[in-house]
Motif scaffolding. Structure first.
Motif: not given
Length: 434
Positions: A139-146, A199-204
């Motif tokens: 659902t687009g909440h990648g930071d929460d997932a991480a 995104r594979p190029d996302d450094p975070a």
């Protein structure tokens, strides 16, 4: 969790009279069975939902069963706007919106995900947390997932396994339950699923993956090492949380998905030898599952006497590529396990209340159907879930014989499964490559 049967195990030192007295107070049954319908004069466990409240313990207020829908706070509305709210109808979007808000409230700042915010449910089950991370990612909440995944990685034991459940301070709940091997499949899968949405190029994202990689490697190594000469994992309690003297589909299926996911991640991070080892283990396990379980139509145990098990949905999309034999088994299982109230029973050999449907399983069948392209069947099941929420709009753990929400609400695992199913109705979810 014992599929929501989150009941403390009866201790031998506690007298029968004390146990009976305690159960009367709580209005629940003991560890050995499912919750019974509330009797007259007992306090029902069901909550209407939860709401943010800085003055309440943990910042979360339990809402009564008759509480109506609540208006999201400005902070919640802003958070929802960052991601997506899936659903083809307003009712489905309302269910998704509430599921997201409930999941967010059940997720602590340190990444712990409480199964529910009430009594004996207020613990972290690794499976529930892994599914929550996947739902956040979808659902687009990648930071929460991480954040959830990093907390799960921190909770693992030195041997790369997880306990059955943890307190919110990170300590294991020591009630005699053995560690559940299925977490060694769910964690690598959830990590892979999250990374698929970055995104594979996302450094975070790369930094997060680097931090998670040691836990993925240890989990997959332990999963591979657990396979016996027959290719199946050793006997272990699974999502039913009952002792078993047999191997079960509830352990084999998550480990198969996890090994495939870990192998794909290994190829991406340059760990080719690890990836090859896990891929070989996954092949052995897949062959064993097909031979031992498939020969009997994929029952709970490698025997025709094992009966249907809702875990059969974990052998197909979005956890594995579609397979005609698995699809036939899923359809037979759905027919066998659907109760008169419309929901799904965990399994044909389920030892608890045989009149109460379980929402995680019902949502699991909806997820399989949506990911497999049977959108009409998934819609019917999702609409059933939407119609059996509490007055506050939260998804309960169970639905009783009368068709009423039962047990506790909201339940994190159900919220996550519903969000994934709704998402699969709109967009194909990634599947670990074989």
């Amino acid at each position: 969790m014992r599929l929501g049967l989150r009941r403390p195990r009866r201790l031998a030192a506690v007298g029968l009279a004390a146990v009976v007295c305690l159960l009367c107070v709580l209005g629940v049954v003991a560890w050995s069975g499912a919750s019974e319908p509330s009797r007259p004069g007992t306090r029902p466990l069901l909550l209407g939902g939860i709401a943010p409240d800085p003055a309440a313990p943990g910042g979360i207020l339990e809402r009564p069963t008759d509480a109506g829908p609540r208006v999201p706070t400005a902070d919640e509305q802003a958070w929802l706007a960052v991601g997506s709210v899936p659903g083809a109808t307003e009712t489905q979007r309302d269910m998704a919106r509430q599921a997201l808000l409930d999941l967010r409230l059940l997720t602590l700042p340190n990444g712990d995900v409480a199964a529910a915010w009430h009594g004996i449910w207020k613990y972290v089950w690794p499976r529930d947390a892994a599914w929550a991370a996947a739902a956040y990612a979808a659902t687009g909440h990648g930071d929460d997932a991480a954040r959830v995944l990093r907390r799960l990685a921190a909770l693992r034991s030195p041997d790369g396994t997880w306990e059955a459940r943890y307190r919110l301070d990170g300590t294991p709940v020591d009630d005699g339950r053995a560690a559940q091997l299925d977490a060694n499949g769910w964690f690598p899968w959830a990590t892979w699923f999250w990374y698929e949405h970055q995104r594979p190029d996302d450094p975070a994202a790369r930094d997060h993956l680097a931090a998670l990689w040691p836990a993925v490697r240890e989990a997959a190594d332990h999963a591979a090492a657990s396979l016996g000469d027959d290719g199946l994992p050793r006997r272990s309690a699974d999502y039913w949380e009952t002792r078993t003297d047999q191997q079960t589909l509830g352990t084999a299926a998550p480990l198969l998905t996890g090994l495939r996911a870990a192998a794909d991640l290994g190829r991406r991070v340059g760990a080719g030898e690890d990836a090859a080892r896990w891929s070989a283990a996954a092949t052995r396990l897949a062959d064993a599952v097909d031979t031992r379980f498939g020969a009997h139509g994929y029952p709970r145990t490698p025997s025709a006497k094992g009966g249907a098990d809702a875990a059969v949905t974990w052998l197909g999309p979005p956890f594995a590529a579609g397979d005609p034999d698995v699809d036939a088994a899923v359809r037979r299982s759905a027919a066998d396990l659907t109760l008169p109230n419309g929901g799904i029973l965990p399994g044909a050999k389920w030892g608890g209340d045989l009149t109460a449907a379980w929402t995680p399983e019902t949502a699991g069948f909806a997820l399989y159907e949506a990911a497999s392209g049977d959108h009409a069947a998934a819609t019917a099941r999702l609409d059933w879930l939407a119609a059996h929420r509490t007055a506050a709009g939260s998804l309960p753990e169970k639905v009783d014989a009368r068709g009423l929400p039962a047990s506790v609400a909201p339940l994190a695992w159900t919220a996550a499964a519903v969000l994934l199913a709704l998402g699969a109705q709109e967009t194909a979810l990634p599947t670990p490559p074989p």
